[in-house]
Design a protein around this motif. Structure first.
Motif, PDB file in Angstrom:
ATOM      1  N   PHE A  90     -86.191 -34.341 -49.809  1.00 50.92           N
ATOM      2  CA  PHE A  90     -84.742 -34.381 -49.978  1.00 50.92           C
ATOM      3  C   PHE A  90     -84.219 -32.963 -50.204  1.00 50.92           C
ATOM      4  CE2 PHE A  90     -86.266 -38.524 -51.291  1.00 50.92           C
ATOM      5  CZ  PHE A  90     -85.347 -39.402 -50.725  1.00 50.92           C
ATOM      6  N   ILE A  91     -83.318 -32.519 -49.320  1.00 51.76           N
ATOM      7  CA  ILE A  91     -82.720 -31.187 -49.454  1.00 51.76           C
ATOM      8  C   ILE A  91     -81.208 -31.334 -49.338  1.00 51.76           C
ATOM      9  CG2 ILE A  91     -82.676 -28.827 -48.540  1.00 51.76           C
ATOM     10  CD1 ILE A  91     -85.335 -29.476 -47.141  1.00 51.76           C
ATOM     11  N   HIS A  92     -80.480 -30.826 -50.306  1.00 55.54           N
ATOM     12  CA  HIS A  92     -79.020 -30.982 -50.254  1.00 55.54           C
ATOM     13  C   HIS A  92     -78.321 -29.810 -50.918  1.00 55.54           C
ATOM     14  CE1 HIS A  92     -78.518 -31.970 -54.540  1.00 55.54           C
ATOM     15  NE2 HIS A  92     -79.653 -32.649 -54.426  1.00 55.54           N
ATOM     16  N   GLY A  93     -77.068 -29.611 -50.503  1.00 55.07           N
ATOM     17  CA  GLY A  93     -76.197 -28.645 -51.147  1.00 55.07           C
ATOM     18  C   GLY A  93     -75.305 -29.366 -52.145  1.00 55.07           C
ATOM     19  N   ASN A  94     -74.246 -28.712 -52.552  1.00 50.66           N
ATOM     20  CA  ASN A  94     -73.362 -29.310 -53.551  1.00 50.66           C
ATOM     21  C   ASN A  94     -71.903 -29.384 -53.129  1.00 50.66           C
ATOM     22  OD1 ASN A  94     -75.384 -29.728 -55.630  1.00 50.66           O
ATOM     23  ND2 ASN A  94     -75.417 -27.501 -55.877  1.00 50.66           N
ATOM     24  N   SER A  95     -71.515 -28.623 -52.099  1.00 52.59           N
ATOM     25  CA  SER A  95     -70.091 -28.522 -51.771  1.00 52.59           C
ATOM     26  C   SER A  95     -69.677 -29.371 -50.577  1.00 52.59           C
ATOM     27  CB  SER A  95     -69.728 -27.058 -51.497  1.00 52.59           C
ATOM     28  OG  SER A  95     -70.531 -26.548 -50.452  1.00 52.59           O
ATOM     29  N   GLY A  96     -70.605 -29.708 -49.677  1.00 54.75           N
ATOM     30  CA  GLY A  96     -70.254 -30.468 -48.480  1.00 54.75           C
ATOM     31  C   GLY A  96     -69.643 -29.589 -47.407  1.00 54.75           C
ATOM     32  N   ALA A  97     -69.460 -30.171 -46.218  1.00 53.69           N
ATOM     33  CA  ALA A  97     -68.904 -29.424 -45.086  1.00 53.69           C
ATOM     34  C   ALA A  97     -67.452 -29.773 -44.823  1.00 53.69           C
ATOM     35  CB  ALA A  97     -69.735 -29.681 -43.817  1.00 53.69           C
ATOM     36  N   GLY A  98     -66.924 -30.797 -45.458  1.00 49.65           N
ATOM     37  CA  GLY A  98     -65.518 -31.143 -45.291  1.00 49.65           C
ATOM     38  C   GLY A  98     -65.115 -31.424 -43.855  1.00 49.65           C
ATOM     39  N   ASN A  99     -66.001 -32.099 -43.082  1.00 47.86           N
ATOM     40  CA  ASN A  99     -65.726 -32.411 -41.675  1.00 47.86           C
ATOM     41  C   ASN A  99     -65.386 -31.162 -40.861  1.00 47.86           C
ATOM     42  OD1 ASN A  99     -66.116 -35.231 -41.838  1.00 47.86           O
ATOM     43  ND2 ASN A  99     -64.068 -35.500 -42.685  1.00 47.86           N
ATOM     44  N   ASN A 100     -66.027 -30.049 -41.200  1.00 46.44           N
ATOM     45  CA  ASN A 100     -65.745 -28.769 -40.544  1.00 46.44           C
ATOM     46  C   ASN A 100     -67.035 -28.226 -39.931  1.00 46.44           C
ATOM     47  OD1 ASN A 100     -65.114 -26.078 -39.891  1.00 46.44           O
ATOM     48  ND2 ASN A 100     -63.612 -25.943 -41.528  1.00 46.44           N
ATOM     49  N   TRP A 101     -67.085 -28.173 -38.609  1.00 42.73           N
ATOM     50  CA  TRP A 101     -68.283 -27.699 -37.905  1.00 42.73           C
ATOM     51  C   TRP A 101     -68.664 -26.287 -38.335  1.00 42.73           C
ATOM     52  CZ3 TRP A 101     -69.809 -23.822 -34.540  1.00 42.73           C
ATOM     53  CH2 TRP A 101     -70.955 -24.050 -33.773  1.00 42.73           C
ATOM     54  N   ALA A 102     -67.681 -25.433 -38.531  1.00 45.29           N
ATOM     55  CA  ALA A 102     -67.954 -24.040 -38.886  1.00 45.29           C
ATOM     56  C   ALA A 102     -68.637 -23.925 -40.245  1.00 45.29           C
ATOM     57  CB  ALA A 102     -66.653 -23.230 -38.881  1.00 45.29           C
ATOM     58  N   LYS A 103     -68.241 -24.775 -41.209  1.00 47.58           N
ATOM     59  CA  LYS A 103     -68.897 -24.753 -42.516  1.00 47.58           C
ATOM     60  C   LYS A 103     -70.358 -25.171 -42.389  1.00 47.58           C
ATOM     61  CE  LYS A 103     -65.230 -25.295 -45.948  1.00 47.58           C
ATOM     62  NZ  LYS A 103     -64.760 -26.104 -47.096  1.00 47.58           N
ATOM     63  N   GLY A 104     -70.595 -26.204 -41.582  1.00 46.60           N
ATOM     64  CA  GLY A 104     -71.964 -26.667 -41.400  1.00 46.60           C
ATOM     65  C   GLY A 104     -72.822 -25.694 -40.635  1.00 46.60           C
ATOM     66  N   HIS A 105     -72.205 -24.937 -39.726  1.00 45.24           N
ATOM     67  CA  HIS A 105     -72.981 -24.057 -38.845  1.00 45.24           C
ATOM     68  C   HIS A 105     -73.082 -22.627 -39.365  1.00 45.24           C
ATOM     69  CE1 HIS A 105     -74.801 -23.715 -34.810  1.00 45.24           C
ATOM     70  NE2 HIS A 105     -74.380 -22.467 -34.841  1.00 45.24           N
ATOM     71  N   TYR A 106     -72.025 -22.145 -40.013  1.00 48.21           N
ATOM     72  CA  TYR A 106     -71.967 -20.720 -40.354  1.00 48.21           C
ATOM     73  C   TYR A 106     -72.033 -20.399 -41.844  1.00 48.21           C
ATOM     74  CZ  TYR A 106     -70.921 -19.499 -35.544  1.00 48.21           C
ATOM     75  OH  TYR A 106     -71.008 -19.318 -34.193  1.00 48.21           O
ATOM     76  N   THR A 107     -71.449 -21.220 -42.698  1.00 46.71           N
ATOM     77  CA  THR A 107     -71.375 -20.834 -44.108  1.00 46.71           C
ATOM     78  C   THR A 107     -72.251 -21.721 -44.994  1.00 46.71           C
ATOM     79  OG1 THR A 107     -69.337 -22.145 -44.299  1.00 46.71           O
ATOM     80  CG2 THR A 107     -69.099 -19.792 -43.885  1.00 46.71           C
ATOM     81  N   GLU A 108     -71.784 -22.930 -45.313  1.00 48.20           N
ATOM     82  CA  GLU A 108     -72.539 -23.797 -46.215  1.00 48.20           C
ATOM     83  C   GLU A 108     -73.910 -24.160 -45.632  1.00 48.20           C
ATOM     84  OE1 GLU A 108     -71.358 -24.226 -49.073  1.00 48.20           O
ATOM     85  OE2 GLU A 108     -69.291 -23.569 -48.744  1.00 48.20           O
ATOM     86  N   GLY A 109     -73.930 -24.495 -44.352  1.00 50.84           N
ATOM     87  CA  GLY A 109     -75.198 -24.845 -43.717  1.00 50.84           C
ATOM     88  C   GLY A 109     -76.145 -23.668 -43.613  1.00 50.84           C
ATOM     89  N   ALA A 110     -75.601 -22.480 -43.339  1.00 57.06           N
ATOM     90  CA  ALA A 110     -76.436 -21.277 -43.215  1.00 57.06           C
ATOM     91  C   ALA A 110     -77.113 -20.930 -44.533  1.00 57.06           C
ATOM     92  CB  ALA A 110     -75.579 -20.110 -42.735  1.00 57.06           C
ATOM     93  N   GLU A 111     -76.461 -21.254 -45.660  1.00 58.42           N
ATOM     94  CA  GLU A 111     -77.061 -20.973 -46.964  1.00 58.42           C
ATOM     95  C   GLU A 111     -78.240 -21.891 -47.266  1.00 58.42           C
ATOM     96  OE1 GLU A 111     -74.017 -21.230 -49.882  1.00 58.42           O
ATOM     97  OE2 GLU A 111     -72.841 -19.555 -49.070  1.00 58.42           O
ATOM     98  N   LEU A 112     -78.224 -23.077 -46.672  1.00 59.72           N
ATOM     99  CA  LEU A 112     -79.270 -24.070 -46.958  1.00 59.72           C
ATOM    100  C   LEU A 112     -80.371 -24.099 -45.900  1.00 59.72           C
ATOM    101  CD1 LEU A 112     -79.729 -26.284 -49.174  1.00 59.72           C
ATOM    102  CD2 LEU A 112     -78.691 -27.908 -47.584  1.00 59.72           C
ATOM    103  N   ILE A 113     -80.126 -23.452 -44.774  1.00 61.18           N
ATOM    104  CA  ILE A 113     -81.026 -23.625 -43.626  1.00 61.18           C
ATOM    105  C   ILE A 113     -82.448 -23.150 -43.889  1.00 61.18           C
ATOM    106  CG2 ILE A 113     -80.482 -21.396 -42.538  1.00 61.18           C
ATOM    107  CD1 ILE A 113     -80.968 -24.765 -40.715  1.00 61.18           C
TER     108      ILE A 113
END
Length: 301
Positions: A90-113
């Motif tokens: 199980f791997i998770h962040g805390n803030s979510g992507a807010g239905n935003n592709w850029a957050k998942g791909h560039y910011t929040e997702g990049a921190e967890l990748i």
């Protein structure tokens, strides 16, 4: 045995993935604690494709479960199949992507990748003969679409109510075209219509089972619908600041749109070629009929 590493990303990916593990565990005779309770040796014959055998002859899914918010992970942990997975899967962040592709791909997702890649690398290294990766994610949300396609790029109700779904879907399709060999697209509404009349029929106990996979030119209608919605929003620059604010360049939107139109044109080309072949076949039949008619007339004369 050739093993598969399974990854499920985002809320949609984890919900579908959870059901996948319920079904496949039942088919192999594995209970929710990882113990074999089956009745046939055939159930264990290919079990290593998706499961690792741990100590005490327990079987653990070769799975990585990812989300950018803890809610989905907590739901899976507390579900009936929760004990089946290893805690470090199980791997998770805390803030979510807010239905935003850029957050998942560039910011929040990049921190967890990198954390995700470490677990994927560990699972891969423990395989004797790795066959490939199985990724379950959505295209219309934020985590599944953005981080899902980031992960692909790293190693090399009926319909969604997300207002920016056309952006997320087209940006994801752009990455999938570039980085995957095969992609199976299932429209939300089609999936909804399939599930309700069919899913109440249990697969177990049937004497015969079959799977059919087809690549039909009709799939272009889905791409056309999403592309039209994308173009209508992009012309007005609607919600664009959500993405550029995360560091995206507008050129990525243009490239993704062009790539999708090329895909639609390719499917249309195959459809037109099929139509031309049918016309040629009809012309050949008419020619044969004329020849036969002339022959009969000559014989009669």
């Amino acid at each position: 045995m050739r093993e598969i590493v399974h990854l499920q990303i985002g809320q949609c990916g984890n919900q579908i993935g959870g059901k996948f593990w319920e079904v496949i565990s039942d088919e192999h005779g594995i209970d929710n604690a990882g113990n074999y309770r089956g009745e046939s040796d055939l159930q264990l014959e290919r079990i290593n494709v998706y499961f690792n055998e741990a100590h005490s002859h327990k079987y653990v899914p070769r799975a990585v479960l990812v989300d950018l918010e803890p809610g989905t992970m907590d739901s899976l942990r507390s579900s009936s199949i929760g004990p089946l997975f290893r805690p470090d899967s199980f791997i998770h962040g805390n803030s979510g992507a807010g239905n935003n592709w850029a957050k998942g791909h560039y910011t929040e997702g990049a921190e967890l990748i990198e954390s995700v890649m470490d677990v994927v690398r560990t699972e891969s290294e423990n395989c004797d003969c790795l066959q490939g990766f199985q990724l379950v994610h959505s295209l219309g949300g934020g985590t599944g679409s953005g981080m899902g396609t980031l992960l692909i790029n790293k190693p090399s109700p009926k319909v969604s109510d997300t207002v920016v779904e056309p952006y997320n879907a087209i940006l994801s399709i752009h990455q999938l075209i570039e980085n995957t060999d095969e992609t199976f697209c299932i429209d939300n509404e089609a999936l909804y219509d399939i599930c309700f009349p069919v899913c109440d029929i249990p697969p177990r106990g049937l004497k015969l089972a079959s799977t059919f996979i087809g690549n039909n030119t009709a799939i272009q209608e889905i791409f056309k619908r999403i592309a039209e919605q994308f173009s209508a929003m992009y012309r007005r620059k609607a919600f664009l600041h959500w993405y550029t604010g995360e560091g995206m360049d507008e050129m990525e939107f243009t490239e993704a749109e062009c790539n999708t139109h090329d895909l639609i044109a390719e499917y249309q080309q195959y459809q037109d070629a099929t139509a031309d072949m049918e016309d040629d076949f009809e012309e050949d039949e008419e020619t044969e009929v004329v020849k036969v008619t002339e022959t009969v007339q000559n014989v009669h004369l």
